[in-house]
Design a protein around this motif. Structure first.
Motif, short mmCIF file in Angstrom:
data_model
loop_
_atom_site.label_atom_id
_atom_site.label_comp_id
_atom_site.label_asym_id
_atom_site.label_seq_id
_atom_site.Cartn_x
_atom_site.Cartn_y
_atom_site.Cartn_z
N GLN A 128 0.41 3.83 -9.54
CA GLN A 128 0.90 5.23 -9.32
C GLN A 128 2.32 4.60 -8.43
O GLN A 128 1.59 4.04 -7.31
CB GLN A 128 0.05 6.20 -9.05
CG GLN A 128 -0.78 6.35 -9.69
CD GLN A 128 0.24 6.92 -11.09
OE1 GLN A 128 1.24 7.96 -10.65
NE2 GLN A 128 -0.71 7.05 -12.29
N SER B 241 6.97 -2.67 -2.45
CA SER B 241 6.34 -1.03 -2.61
C SER B 241 4.45 -1.80 -2.98
O SER B 241 4.17 -2.30 -2.62
CB SER B 241 6.99 -1.17 -4.36
OG SER B 241 8.01 -1.29 -4.34
N ALA B 242 4.18 -0.38 -2.51
CA ALA B 242 3.75 0.53 -2.10
C ALA B 242 2.79 1.02 -3.37
O ALA B 242 3.89 1.86 -3.86
CB ALA B 242 3.05 1.09 -0.89
N VAL B 243 1.84 0.66 -3.89
CA VAL B 243 1.08 1.43 -5.11
C VAL B 243 0.25 2.31 -5.55
O VAL B 243 -0.61 1.58 -4.04
CB VAL B 243 1.81 0.19 -6.28
CG1 VAL B 243 3.15 0.24 -7.25
CG2 VAL B 243 0.28 -1.36 -6.41
N ALA B 244 -0.23 2.72 -6.14
CA ALA B 244 -1.93 3.67 -5.76
C ALA B 244 -2.93 3.00 -7.29
O ALA B 244 -2.06 3.15 -8.43
CB ALA B 244 -1.70 4.73 -5.31
N ARG C 225 -5.15 3.96 -9.13
CA ARG C 225 -5.57 5.73 -9.42
C ARG C 225 -6.95 5.63 -10.60
O ARG C 225 -6.67 5.52 -11.51
CB ARG C 225 -4.71 7.03 -9.97
CG ARG C 225 -5.23 7.94 -10.39
CD ARG C 225 -3.98 9.32 -10.11
NE ARG C 225 -3.19 9.81 -8.98
CZ ARG C 225 -2.69 9.88 -8.15
NH1 ARG C 225 -2.09 11.04 -9.59
NH2 ARG C 225 -2.43 10.29 -7.37
N THR D 81 -4.10 -4.17 1.33
CA THR D 81 -4.85 -3.05 0.74
C THR D 81 -4.34 -1.68 2.45
O THR D 81 -4.84 -2.05 3.56
CB THR D 81 -6.04 -3.22 0.81
OG1 THR D 81 -6.83 -4.08 2.06
CG2 THR D 81 -6.10 -3.83 -0.02
N GLN D 82 -4.50 -0.50 2.02
CA GLN D 82 -4.25 0.62 3.02
C GLN D 82 -5.64 1.26 2.85
O GLN D 82 -6.15 1.35 1.86
CB GLN D 82 -3.28 2.47 2.32
CG GLN D 82 -3.69 2.93 3.70
CD GLN D 82 -2.81 4.13 3.12
OE1 GLN D 82 -3.05 4.49 1.97
NE2 GLN D 82 -2.15 4.14 3.87
N VAL E 46 -9.10 3.21 2.89
CA VAL E 46 -9.93 3.66 2.31
C VAL E 46 -10.56 4.55 2.62
O VAL E 46 -12.30 3.12 3.03
CB VAL E 46 -10.33 3.63 0.65
CG1 VAL E 46 -10.75 5.17 0.84
CG2 VAL E 46 -8.90 3.45 0.03
N ASP F 59 -7.65 7.67 -5.30
CA ASP F 59 -6.46 6.31 -5.59
C ASP F 59 -6.54 5.44 -4.03
O ASP F 59 -6.62 5.86 -2.99
CB ASP F 59 -5.34 7.14 -4.42
CG ASP F 59 -4.40 7.83 -5.94
OD1 ASP F 59 -5.20 7.24 -7.11
OD2 ASP F 59 -3.28 8.66 -5.58
N SER G 254 -4.43 2.10 -1.79
CA SER G 254 -3.47 2.14 -2.25
C SER G 254 -3.27 0.67 -1.79
O SER G 254 -4.07 0.04 -0.83
CB SER G 254 -2.74 2.65 -1.20
OG SER G 254 -2.65 4.33 -1.25
N SER H 140 -0.37 -2.52 -0.70
CA SER H 140 1.31 -3.33 -1.00
C SER H 140 1.53 -4.78 -1.73
O SER H 140 0.84 -4.83 -1.09
CB SER H 140 1.60 -2.72 1.23
OG SER H 140 2.71 -4.28 0.70
#
Length: 244
Positions: free
Chosen positions: A34, A44-47, A49, A77-78, A80, A127, A129, A131
């Motif tokens: 996503q 871009s940052a995507v996730a 899912r 990575t973001q 979680v 999700d 996320s 980058s």
């Protein structure tokens, strides 16, 4: 005999109507990326899912493989809550030029593991996320093969690649489409104009998609109900004729 024939015809119509309704409702249980499309050449940052498909087990580990035929120099990575992310790197056959530097290895795999007390339970999704960048400019698709591990030991392999002219595979790999900069700019301009008109871009887009999907589903349901109703009416008339 007419009554038996009518009942058989009615049964066939009901089965056909049920199949039509089932085919009209899309499956949402796949692991996906996503949003599904981003711009080539940028960051871009995507996730990813990840929905839980099982009714009795929970997801405790997710592994995503990044394509080394189109490596990216920057992968982050973001955090979680409740999950630990580990990035693995692999040597590149051909060095990657990034801002004047030669990159000889790139992230090839990300593994998220649930900490004690954390899981994706039945009926839930999570999700993850990331980058990514710089995204390649020589392809319009990136495929990320993924593995989903459950607490009962089951492993679902989301690794099948879709092919033109063939039905979607049962376990498709998450796919990210890459749009050319000009196309992406035109799309962004159109979205901005739409946002100015509506006042809330995301809500408008989401509402429109939801309304279209609901309308299509309701339309199919209406057709099914109409077919079954007509069949019942015909069966009733035939029974009356047979009795008289």
């Amino acid at each position: 005999m007419r009554s038996i024939s009518a009942r058989r015809s009615l049964g066939a119509l009901v089965v056909a109507a049920g199949a039509l309704l089932a085919s009209a409702v899309p499956a949402f249980a796949h692991v996906t990326v996503q949003p599904g499309s981003v711009q080539q050449g940028g960051y871009s940052a995507v996730a990813f899912r990840v929905p839980n498909e099982s009714d009795t087990a929970s997801t405790v580990k997710v592994e995503v493989n990044l394509p080394l035929d189109h490596p990216m120099a920057s992968v982050r990575t973001q955090p979680v809550p409740g999950w630990t992310a580990v990035l693995e790197k692999s040597k590149l056959d051909k060095p990657l030029d990034s801002h004047g530097q030669q990159i000889t290895e790139a992230v090839s795999k990300i593994t998220w593991t649930a900490n004690d007390g954390t899981k994706i339970g039945p009926g839930q999704y999570q999700d993850f996320s990331v980058s990514l960048g710089a995204l390649p400019t020589d392809t319009d698709t990136l495929t990320f093969k993924a593995l989903q591990t459950y607490d009962n030991g089951d492993v679902v392999r989301w690794i099948e690649e879709a092919k033109d002219g063939q039905p979607e595979p049962s376990k498709p790999a998450p796919t990210l489409k890459l749009a050319k900069a000009a196309a992406a700019g035109a799309t962004a301009a159109a979205d901005h104009h739409s946002a100015d008109s509506s006042g809330t871009e995301q809500a408008a887009a989401s509402g429109t998609k939801g309304s279209d999907s609901t309308a299509r589903t309701l339309g199919v349901v209406g057709i099914v109900v109409g077919v079954v109703g007509a069949a019942l009416g015909v069966a009733g008339l035939r029974r009356r004729s047979a009795q008289s």
